[in-house]
Design an enzyme around this catalytic site. Structure first.
Site, PDB file in Angstrom:
ATOM      1  N   GLU A 118     -38.063  40.438   4.456  1.00 48.12           N
ATOM      2  CA  GLU A 118     -39.371  40.265   3.806  1.00 48.12           C
ATOM      3  C   GLU A 118     -40.329  41.394   4.209  1.00 48.12           C
ATOM      4  O   GLU A 118     -41.463  41.178   4.644  1.00 48.12           O
ATOM      5  CB  GLU A 118     -39.995  38.895   4.101  1.00 48.12           C
ATOM      6  CG  GLU A 118     -41.067  38.493   3.108  1.00 48.12           C
ATOM      7  CD  GLU A 118     -41.710  37.142   3.414  1.00 48.12           C
ATOM      8  OE1 GLU A 118     -42.697  37.102   4.146  1.00 48.12           O
ATOM      9  OE2 GLU A 118     -41.220  36.128   2.889  1.00 48.12           O
ATOM     10  N   HIS A 208     -53.773  26.668   6.537  1.00 54.36           N
ATOM     11  CA  HIS A 208     -53.603  26.909   7.979  1.00 54.36           C
ATOM     12  C   HIS A 208     -54.047  28.288   8.454  1.00 54.36           C
ATOM     13  O   HIS A 208     -54.015  28.573   9.647  1.00 54.36           O
ATOM     14  CB  HIS A 208     -52.144  26.706   8.370  1.00 54.36           C
ATOM     15  CG  HIS A 208     -51.247  27.814   7.886  1.00 54.36           C
ATOM     16  ND1 HIS A 208     -51.093  28.992   8.576  1.00 54.36           N
ATOM     17  CD2 HIS A 208     -50.479  27.930   6.783  1.00 54.36           C
ATOM     18  CE1 HIS A 208     -50.261  29.776   7.909  1.00 54.36           C
ATOM     19  NE2 HIS A 208     -49.872  29.159   6.825  1.00 54.36           N
TER      20      HIS A 208
HETATM   21  C1  UD1 Z   1     -48.341  30.854  12.617  1.00 53.44           C
HETATM   22  C2  UD1 Z   1     -48.356  32.325  12.251  1.00 53.44           C
HETATM   23  C3  UD1 Z   1     -48.685  32.499  10.770  1.00 53.44           C
HETATM   24  C4  UD1 Z   1     -47.789  31.636   9.903  1.00 53.44           C
HETATM   25  C5  UD1 Z   1     -47.827  30.195  10.378  1.00 53.44           C
HETATM   26  C6  UD1 Z   1     -46.862  29.354   9.602  1.00 53.44           C
HETATM   27  C7  UD1 Z   1     -49.123  33.946  13.920  1.00 53.44           C
HETATM   28  C8  UD1 Z   1     -50.262  34.504  14.645  1.00 53.44           C
HETATM   29  N1  UD1 Z   1     -49.382  32.998  13.021  1.00 53.44           N
HETATM   30  O1  UD1 Z   1     -49.669  30.363  12.464  1.00 53.44           O
HETATM   31  O2  UD1 Z   1     -48.530  33.856  10.414  1.00 53.44           O
HETATM   32  O3  UD1 Z   1     -48.253  31.702   8.566  1.00 53.44           O
HETATM   33  O4  UD1 Z   1     -47.457  30.159  11.767  1.00 53.44           O
HETATM   34  O5  UD1 Z   1     -47.151  28.000   9.750  1.00 53.44           O
HETATM   35  O6  UD1 Z   1     -48.015  34.335  14.140  1.00 53.44           O
HETATM   36  N2  UD1 Z   1     -48.677  23.607  16.694  1.00 53.44           N
HETATM   37  C9  UD1 Z   1     -48.035  22.489  17.182  1.00 53.44           C
HETATM   38  N3  UD1 Z   1     -46.722  22.296  16.819  1.00 53.44           N
HETATM   39  C10 UD1 Z   1     -46.048  23.138  15.997  1.00 53.44           C
HETATM   40  C11 UD1 Z   1     -46.721  24.268  15.481  1.00 53.44           C
HETATM   41  C12 UD1 Z   1     -48.024  24.490  15.858  1.00 53.44           C
HETATM   42  O7  UD1 Z   1     -48.610  21.693  17.916  1.00 53.44           O
HETATM   43  O8  UD1 Z   1     -44.874  22.897  15.713  1.00 53.44           O
HETATM   44  C13 UD1 Z   1     -50.077  23.845  17.107  1.00 53.44           C
HETATM   45  C14 UD1 Z   1     -50.184  24.297  18.571  1.00 53.44           C
HETATM   46  O9  UD1 Z   1     -51.350  23.783  19.137  1.00 53.44           O
HETATM   47  C15 UD1 Z   1     -50.295  25.829  18.417  1.00 53.44           C
HETATM   48  C16 UD1 Z   1     -51.132  25.912  17.156  1.00 53.44           C
HETATM   49  O10 UD1 Z   1     -50.643  24.879  16.306  1.00 53.44           O
HETATM   50  O11 UD1 Z   1     -50.892  26.442  19.529  1.00 53.44           O
HETATM   51  C17 UD1 Z   1     -51.116  27.221  16.455  1.00 53.44           C
HETATM   52  O12 UD1 Z   1     -49.815  27.733  16.252  1.00 53.44           O
HETATM   53  P1  UD1 Z   1     -49.646  29.325  15.949  1.00 53.44           P
HETATM   54  O13 UD1 Z   1     -48.203  29.630  15.769  1.00 53.44           O
HETATM   55  O14 UD1 Z   1     -50.382  30.122  16.963  1.00 53.44           O
HETATM   56  O15 UD1 Z   1     -50.475  29.517  14.619  1.00 53.44           O
HETATM   57  P2  UD1 Z   1     -50.185  29.024  13.142  1.00 53.44           P
HETATM   58  O16 UD1 Z   1     -51.491  28.744  12.523  1.00 53.44           O
HETATM   59  O17 UD1 Z   1     -49.157  27.983  13.156  1.00 53.44           O
HETATM   60  N1  UDP Z   2     -43.594  23.543   4.472  1.00 54.96           N
HETATM   61  C1  UDP Z   2     -42.871  22.444   4.917  1.00 54.96           C
HETATM   62  N2  UDP Z   2     -43.533  21.310   5.298  1.00 54.96           N
HETATM   63  C2  UDP Z   2     -44.886  21.218   5.257  1.00 54.96           C
HETATM   64  C3  UDP Z   2     -45.628  22.348   4.804  1.00 54.96           C
HETATM   65  C4  UDP Z   2     -44.940  23.499   4.438  1.00 54.96           C
HETATM   66  O1  UDP Z   2     -41.643  22.492   4.967  1.00 54.96           O
HETATM   67  O2  UDP Z   2     -45.428  20.161   5.611  1.00 54.96           O
HETATM   68  C5  UDP Z   2     -42.869  24.773   4.085  1.00 54.96           C
HETATM   69  C6  UDP Z   2     -43.231  25.368   2.733  1.00 54.96           C
HETATM   70  O3  UDP Z   2     -42.469  24.773   1.697  1.00 54.96           O
HETATM   71  C7  UDP Z   2     -42.913  26.832   2.951  1.00 54.96           C
HETATM   72  C8  UDP Z   2     -43.271  27.061   4.382  1.00 54.96           C
HETATM   73  O4  UDP Z   2     -43.234  25.768   5.016  1.00 54.96           O
HETATM   74  O5  UDP Z   2     -41.515  27.077   2.822  1.00 54.96           O
HETATM   75  C9  UDP Z   2     -44.643  27.656   4.458  1.00 54.96           C
HETATM   76  O6  UDP Z   2     -45.119  27.551   5.740  1.00 54.96           O
HETATM   77  P1  UDP Z   2     -46.626  27.860   6.091  1.00 54.96           P
HETATM   78  O7  UDP Z   2     -47.503  27.592   4.930  1.00 54.96           O
HETATM   79  O8  UDP Z   2     -46.887  27.138   7.367  1.00 54.96           O
HETATM   80  O9  UDP Z   2     -46.566  29.414   6.443  1.00 54.96           O
HETATM   81  P2  UDP Z   2     -46.723  30.755   5.571  1.00 54.96           P
HETATM   82  O10 UDP Z   2     -45.736  30.735   4.478  1.00 54.96           O
HETATM   83  O11 UDP Z   2     -48.136  30.823   5.121  1.00 54.96           O
HETATM   84  O12 UDP Z   2     -46.436  31.816   6.584  1.00 54.96           O
END
Ligand code: UD1
Ligand code: UDP
Length: 385
Positions: A118, A208
């Site tokens: 990607e 998010h």
């Molecule tokens: C991250 C990525 C973003 C991606 C997104 C997909 C970075 C900086 N950000 O953002 O590019 O689009 O993932 O969803 O790399 N948390 C939980 N459990 C989980 C996941 C997250 O509790 O399984 C909570 C935790 O408190 C964690 C917070 O969410 O610290 C943020 O997670 P983080 O990976 O830093 O940021 P995302 O917003 O998830």
């Molecule tokens: N997704 C999922 N469960 C959810 C929300 C999203 O499986 O409750 C999937 C969605 O179909 C897509 C991916 O997670 O494939 C997108 O993730 P997210 O929006 O967190 O990250 P981004 O694509 O913006 O990096």
């Protein structure tokens, strides 16, 4: 054998790398190891279970409300140990998360080749999305081989001086995943989804992005509340991301409304089948902008920019930004103007044809001299540049 170390850490990376893990593991030319950083814990484990992927290494870095500094430092230090142990011929990273950038940087420090799945998505705005735009640019600079999902992405890379012979246009692996997850007569694992009345207009909502924390998220949720109050034939379904910066505001503004269903993150097969049965998608997600058009669902993007202009050009995605009135106006039009809705609700596949993992495998064989045949390119996006 080509010693291949695949690394990922968040939900979307796992969803998009899963078909590639499977494709490479089937081929005797590859010795495949999987390392998860677990930048996400629960949301990553959900995906690993569905695709039955058992990581060889789990760096287990997630902390509550983690900072970019801690993710970067922890991945860099912990991934070094895996590199020392494995000494791979190539590391494969995905997309634009901080896991992506930090693991590509570690691989570069170790002088290991890196392939970027990607590759080449750009908004040309370093703070939107933040930090993803810089993560992917910096990753591209560190990589040796680039798997661009579309022609547009390839051109972006070439404009930055990446050599054309190191770029392969493959389509996006998420479309490979969709082929595996979407089914007729699907029964949701999240039981509350089975009781939804799909004869109503279901609007799927996700949000998010870090740059939307604070006022933009509040605007989005207030617009949603207003629409839910105005249209009693509409039901919002919102699987709320686990990030506390999202969760707290979402529950404060949207909880207990009869037409807004707040649920926990759902499994990806539930998600894909939910998109397929929805009327419309409202999102700041990257992945959903790719999945929904291929399932014939219009997308309203809750951001000021998109790195995925192909579906905007195909007119199935509209970039709304985060102003309350603008979101209300666009969604209202799609709810009341059938012609406008039908124009956007057409299945288009500018992001892939389900063959991306196979093309990536063939490109790797070609790159390592195991095959003289260059993979066929994905051309479904050629008109959207
Ligand atoms: C991250 C990525 C973003 C991606 C997104 C997909 C970075 C900086 N950000 O953002 O590019 O689009 O993932 O969803 O790399 N948390 C939980 N459990 C989980 C996941 C997250 O509790 O399984 C909570 C935790 O408190 C964690 C917070 O969410 O610290 C943020 O997670 P983080 O990976 O830093 O940021 P995302 O917003 O998830
Ligand atoms: N997704 C999922 N469960 C959810 C929300 C999203 O499986 O409750 C999937 C969605 O179909 C897509 C991916 O997670 O494939 C997108 O993730 P997210 O929006 O967190 O990250 P981004 O694509 O913006 O990096």
């Amino acid at each position: 054998m080509i010693k291949t170390l695949i690394v990922f850490g968040t939900r979307p990376e796992a969803i998009k790398m899963a078909p590639l893990v499977k494709e490479l593991k089937k081929d005797f030319h590859f010795d495949v190891k999987v390392c998860v950083t677990a930048q996400h814990r629960q949301m990553l484990d959900q995906v690993l279970e569905i695709f039955d992927i058992k990581p060889d290494y789990d760096l287990d870095i997630m902390k509550h409300n983690q900072s970019l500094f801690s993710i970067t430092a922890d991945v860099l230090l912990r991934f070094e140990k895996v590199l020392v142990k494995e000494r791979p011929d190539i590391v494969l990273v995905h997309g634009d998360t901080t896991t992506t950038f930090a693991s590509a940087l570690a691989s570069f420090y170790f002088k290991t080749k890196v392939g970027h799945v990607e590759a080449g998505l750009r908004t040309y705005n370093k703070y939107s999305p933040f930090p993803e735009e810089m993560n992917r640019k910096l990753t591209a600079a560190l990589c040796d081989i680039h798997f661009a999902p579309t022609k547009r992405a390839k051109l972006n890379l070439m404009a930055e001086g990446v050599k054309e012979q190191t770029i392969f246009v493959t389509g996006n692996t998420v479309i490979d995943t969709l082929k595996f997850t979407v089914k007729d007569n699907y029964v949701f694992k999240e039981d509350s989804l089975n009781s939804i009345d799909f004869s109503k207009k279901i609007i799927l909502l996700t949000a998010h992005r870090r740059e939307n924390f604070g006022k933009p998220l509040k605007n989005i949720f207030e617009a949603v509340l207003k629409i839910a109050n105005e249209f009693d034939d509409v039901v919002f379904v919102y699987p709320v991301h686990l990030n506390p910066n999202v969760r707290d505001v979402a529950h404060r503004i949207l909880k207990d409304h009869p037409r807004i269903k707040l649920i926990n993150p759902i499994d990806v097969d539930d998600m894909h089948n939910l998109i397929a049965r929805s009327y419309l998608v409202l999102t700041d997600s990257g992945g959903l902008q790719e999945e929904a058009p291929s399932l014939g669902k219009p997308v309203v993007v809750l951001r000021n920019t998109t790195e995925r202009p192909e579906a905007v050009l195909a007119r199935t995605v509209v970039v709304a930004g985060t102003h309350k009135e603008r979101i209300e106006k666009i969604v209202t039009k799609l709810l009341i103007d059938e012609e406008e809705y039908l124009q956007m609700a057409r299945a288009v596949n500018p992001y892939g044809d389900g063959e991306a993992s196979r093309r990536i495998k063939e490109a790797l064989l070609y790159y390592f001299g195991e095959s003289s045949k260059e993979p066929d390119g994905f051309h479904g996006s050629d008109m959207y540049v």
